[in-house]
Design a protein around this motif. Sequence first.
Motif, PDB file in Angstrom:
ATOM      1  N   PRO A 147       0.827  -1.208   0.000  1.00  0.00           N
ATOM      2  CA  PRO A 147       0.000   0.000   0.000  1.00  0.00           C
ATOM      3  C   PRO A 147       0.866   1.265   0.000  1.00  0.00           C
ATOM      4  O   PRO A 147       1.821   1.384   0.780  1.00  0.00           O
ATOM      5  N   ILE A 148       0.527   2.202  -0.859  1.00  0.00           N
ATOM      6  CA  ILE A 148       1.290   3.448  -0.963  1.00  0.00           C
ATOM      7  C   ILE A 148       1.288   4.206   0.357  1.00  0.00           C
ATOM      8  O   ILE A 148       2.313   4.748   0.788  1.00  0.00           O
ATOM      9  N   VAL A 149       0.157   4.211   1.045  1.00  0.00           N
ATOM     10  CA  VAL A 149       0.047   5.012   2.260  1.00  0.00           C
ATOM     11  C   VAL A 149       0.963   4.480   3.363  1.00  0.00           C
ATOM     12  O   VAL A 149       1.536   5.256   4.135  1.00  0.00           O
ATOM     13  N   VAL A 150       1.148   3.158   3.431  1.00  0.00           N
ATOM     14  CA  VAL A 150       2.046   2.591   4.439  1.00  0.00           C
ATOM     15  C   VAL A 150       3.496   2.908   4.086  1.00  0.00           C
ATOM     16  O   VAL A 150       4.307   3.237   4.965  1.00  0.00           O
ATOM     17  N   LEU A 151       3.832   2.821   2.798  1.00  0.00           N
ATOM     18  CA  LEU A 151       5.181   3.195   2.380  1.00  0.00           C
ATOM     19  C   LEU A 151       5.460   4.667   2.696  1.00  0.00           C
ATOM     20  O   LEU A 151       6.567   5.029   3.117  1.00  0.00           O
ATOM     21  N   PHE A 152       4.455   5.514   2.507  1.00  0.00           N
ATOM     22  CA  PHE A 152       4.605   6.934   2.845  1.00  0.00           C
ATOM     23  C   PHE A 152       4.851   7.116   4.339  1.00  0.00           C
ATOM     24  O   PHE A 152       5.727   7.898   4.745  1.00  0.00           O
ATOM     25  N   TRP A 282     -11.884  -4.764   2.944  1.00  0.00           N
ATOM     26  CA  TRP A 282     -11.661  -4.657   4.386  1.00  0.00           C
ATOM     27  C   TRP A 282     -10.226  -4.232   4.694  1.00  0.00           C
ATOM     28  O   TRP A 282      -9.980  -3.466   5.636  1.00  0.00           O
ATOM     29  N   TYR A 283      -9.286  -4.717   3.857  1.00  0.00           N
ATOM     30  CA  TYR A 283      -7.884  -4.377   4.054  1.00  0.00           C
ATOM     31  C   TYR A 283      -7.647  -2.895   3.758  1.00  0.00           C
ATOM     32  O   TYR A 283      -6.954  -2.199   4.507  1.00  0.00           O
ATOM     33  N   GLU A 284      -8.239  -2.415   2.685  1.00  0.00           N
ATOM     34  CA  GLU A 284      -8.087  -1.001   2.342  1.00  0.00           C
ATOM     35  C   GLU A 284      -8.661  -0.108   3.433  1.00  0.00           C
ATOM     36  O   GLU A 284      -8.050   0.905   3.806  1.00  0.00           O
ATOM     37  N   VAL A 285      -9.810  -0.493   3.962  1.00  0.00           N
ATOM     38  CA  VAL A 285     -10.451   0.309   5.010  1.00  0.00           C
ATOM     39  C   VAL A 285      -9.576   0.342   6.262  1.00  0.00           C
ATOM     40  O   VAL A 285      -9.360   1.401   6.868  1.00  0.00           O
ATOM     41  N   VAL A 286      -9.050  -0.824   6.654  1.00  0.00           N
ATOM     42  CA  VAL A 286      -8.213  -0.886   7.852  1.00  0.00           C
ATOM     43  C   VAL A 286      -6.951  -0.051   7.675  1.00  0.00           C
ATOM     44  O   VAL A 286      -6.560   0.726   8.557  1.00  0.00           O
ATOM     45  N   LEU A 288      -6.328   2.500   5.647  1.00  0.00           N
ATOM     46  CA  LEU A 288      -6.609   3.933   5.597  1.00  0.00           C
ATOM     47  C   LEU A 288      -6.996   4.476   6.965  1.00  0.00           C
ATOM     48  O   LEU A 288      -6.619   5.601   7.331  1.00  0.00           O
ATOM     49  N   ALA A 289      -7.722   3.689   7.752  1.00  0.00           N
ATOM     50  CA  ALA A 289      -8.106   4.133   9.098  1.00  0.00           C
ATOM     51  C   ALA A 289      -6.877   4.259   9.996  1.00  0.00           C
ATOM     52  O   ALA A 289      -6.726   5.236  10.747  1.00  0.00           O
ATOM     53  N   VAL A 290      -5.974   3.271   9.910  1.00  0.00           N
ATOM     54  CA  VAL A 290      -4.748   3.325  10.712  1.00  0.00           C
ATOM     55  C   VAL A 290      -3.882   4.503  10.280  1.00  0.00           C
ATOM     56  O   VAL A 290      -3.317   5.224  11.113  1.00  0.00           O
ATOM     57  N   ALA A 291      -3.799   4.726   8.967  1.00  0.00           N
ATOM     58  CA  ALA A 291      -3.005   5.846   8.467  1.00  0.00           C
ATOM     59  C   ALA A 291      -3.555   7.172   8.980  1.00  0.00           C
ATOM     60  O   ALA A 291      -2.779   8.064   9.384  1.00  0.00           O
ATOM     61  N   ALA A 292      -4.862   7.318   8.959  1.00  0.00           N
ATOM     62  CA  ALA A 292      -5.466   8.557   9.461  1.00  0.00           C
ATOM     63  C   ALA A 292      -5.152   8.758  10.940  1.00  0.00           C
ATOM     64  O   ALA A 292      -4.830   9.866  11.378  1.00  0.00           O
ATOM     65  N   LEU A 293      -5.224   7.678  11.721  1.00  0.00           N
ATOM     66  CA  LEU A 293      -4.920   7.764  13.149  1.00  0.00           C
ATOM     67  C   LEU A 293      -3.471   8.194  13.376  1.00  0.00           C
ATOM     68  O   LEU A 293      -3.197   9.093  14.194  1.00  0.00           O
ATOM     69  N   LEU A 294      -2.545   7.598  12.639  1.00  0.00           N
ATOM     70  CA  LEU A 294      -1.132   7.914  12.833  1.00  0.00           C
ATOM     71  C   LEU A 294      -0.808   9.343  12.400  1.00  0.00           C
ATOM     72  O   LEU A 294       0.039  10.007  13.009  1.00  0.00           O
ATOM     73  N   LEU A 295      -1.472   9.828  11.361  1.00  0.00           N
ATOM     74  CA  LEU A 295      -1.250  11.204  10.939  1.00  0.00           C
ATOM     75  C   LEU A 295      -1.752  12.189  11.999  1.00  0.00           C
ATOM     76  O   LEU A 295      -1.110  13.216  12.259  1.00  0.00           O
ATOM     77  N   VAL A 296      -2.872  11.873  12.614  1.00  0.00           N
ATOM     78  CA  VAL A 296      -3.376  12.729  13.691  1.00  0.00           C
ATOM     79  C   VAL A 296      -2.413  12.717  14.873  1.00  0.00           C
ATOM     80  O   VAL A 296      -2.086  13.767  15.450  1.00  0.00           O
ATOM     81  N   LEU A 297      -1.934  11.536  15.237  1.00  0.00           N
ATOM     82  CA  LEU A 297      -1.000  11.420  16.356  1.00  0.00           C
ATOM     83  C   LEU A 297       0.348  12.073  16.069  1.00  0.00           C
ATOM     84  O   LEU A 297       1.112  12.367  16.992  1.00  0.00           O
ATOM     85  N   SER A 298       0.631  12.320  14.783  1.00  0.00           N
ATOM     86  CA  SER A 298       1.904  12.945  14.424  1.00  0.00           C
ATOM     87  C   SER A 298       1.982  14.406  14.851  1.00  0.00           C
ATOM     88  O   SER A 298       3.056  15.018  14.765  1.00  0.00           O
ATOM     89  N   TYR A 299       0.878  14.955  15.307  1.00  0.00           N
ATOM     90  CA  TYR A 299       0.886  16.357  15.752  1.00  0.00           C
ATOM     91  C   TYR A 299       1.954  16.589  16.822  1.00  0.00           C
ATOM     92  O   TYR A 299       2.699  17.575  16.767  1.00  0.00           O
ATOM     93  N   HIS A 300       2.040  15.692  17.784  1.00  0.00           N
ATOM     94  CA  HIS A 300       2.959  15.889  18.905  1.00  0.00           C
ATOM     95  C   HIS A 300       4.426  15.877  18.491  1.00  0.00           C
ATOM     96  O   HIS A 300       5.185  16.784  18.874  1.00  0.00           O
ATOM     97  N   PRO A 301       4.893  14.885  17.708  1.00  0.00           N
ATOM     98  CA  PRO A 301       6.303  14.947  17.304  1.00  0.00           C
ATOM     99  C   PRO A 301       6.620  16.128  16.398  1.00  0.00           C
ATOM    100  O   PRO A 301       7.724  16.678  16.453  1.00  0.00           O
TER     101      PRO A 301
END
Length: 473
Positions: A147-152, A282-286, A288-301
Amino acid sequence: MDWFIAPDFWTSRLVFQRALAGVYLVAFLTAALQFRALMGERGMLPVPRFVAQVPFRAAPSLFQLHYSDRFFAACAWSGCLVSAALLAGLDAVVPLWGSMLLWLIPWALYLSIVNVGQTWYSFGWESLLLEVGFLAVFLGNDEVAPPIVVLFLLRWILFRVEFGAGLIKMRGDACWRKLTCLDHHHETQPMPGPLSWFFHHLPKPLHRVEVAANHVTQLAVPVLLFTPHPISTAAASLMIVTQLWLVLSGNFSWLNWITIVLALSAVRFPSDPPAVADAPLWYEVVVLAVAALLLVLSYHPVANMISRRQIMNRSFDPLHLVNTYGAFGSVSRIRYEVVIEGTADDVPREDSDWREYEFKGKPGDPRRWPRQFAPYHLRLDWLMWFAALSPAYAGSWFGALVERLLENDRDTLKLLRRSPFPSDEPPRYIRARLFRYRYTTWRELRETGACWERAYVREYLPPTRLAGVAQRS
């Protein structure tokens, strides 16, 4: 969805996954072989005492639910087994969901260890392995293209590792800005390697070039990770070369190797990817959801990186999903070492028969040349470097170490290279003394065969014996 996958990085994923499994294997092996003395039931910082004081939500771990040395050993060796299976490619021959579960196991096991590891597991590479290992769960297997988003997101971690380290240097010790830090670093780093003496004696102009190149690699090159191939591949390759230079110059556990693993995910290897079916919905949904969560959590670093009060190596959540990194914001000019000695004499005097304990990695006998241990991590040796900087760093565990040495504790002695006392005749007294160490010159090396020269500074711990042990008549 064609935009979801990157078939050209099929080989990159394969190389990344096998290399990451190798790092996991080293990490679990380190835990399995060292935990009893460090944090076992009779360890210097026992896990049962820790979990009695820290709630599960603050440090999620299997060992919050149950702890015994046997259970910890089972978890650590299970981590070794699963890591070896992943290294051998087991994830490629099971269904996609099975591959994800396989990658989830070492992450959950290692998270359980790190979250109860206390001071012994307070290093940035622990969180880095967990953050990278969590993303590996969603990278897929031979059923789907990567997945491109995980590589990113993997590149995003690599960017934060390098750029954060570059910023902490520029904001920290003035020697980084003056290009003089390497005049001292190879001599004062936590655990020198077999080539560190030679790196230290390189011409000073070359040290200036090294520091300048480091700034370029950490502050400019990371931006290129987000450009198209072949520029991004060249940027990642340059980072790999820089990390291999660091591997040669010292023992930094698996910090350099996990960074290399990350960079490998950004290298586009020549390949002919096989034709595969579209990724399941189901894999694409999971993913993308994880990617969105990690991008939000990236605020702190991100907020930490742009802050003038930037801190190094901190986790912003108990699962270590997104962290901040950095190393050597300041560089010591003088190397101090704590030398631990014991005597069997009933009355400790300065002229008693004091015998020195030899550690596996940290400097001791001036004639003993440093060895290469990384990526294996000698946790006690590393903490002894901090203890030499200030007794405050060792306040929670140094007394327990002395007590174990007075008992000739078998598990503690396994952490050392050599004990000067027979297993059935423990020392009567232990003392610790602080020495200043410096590398010898070329002439001194030829004349004495010693790579170190040391000079006594002061008493670190006065002669100490076990409470309640009477002197022999």
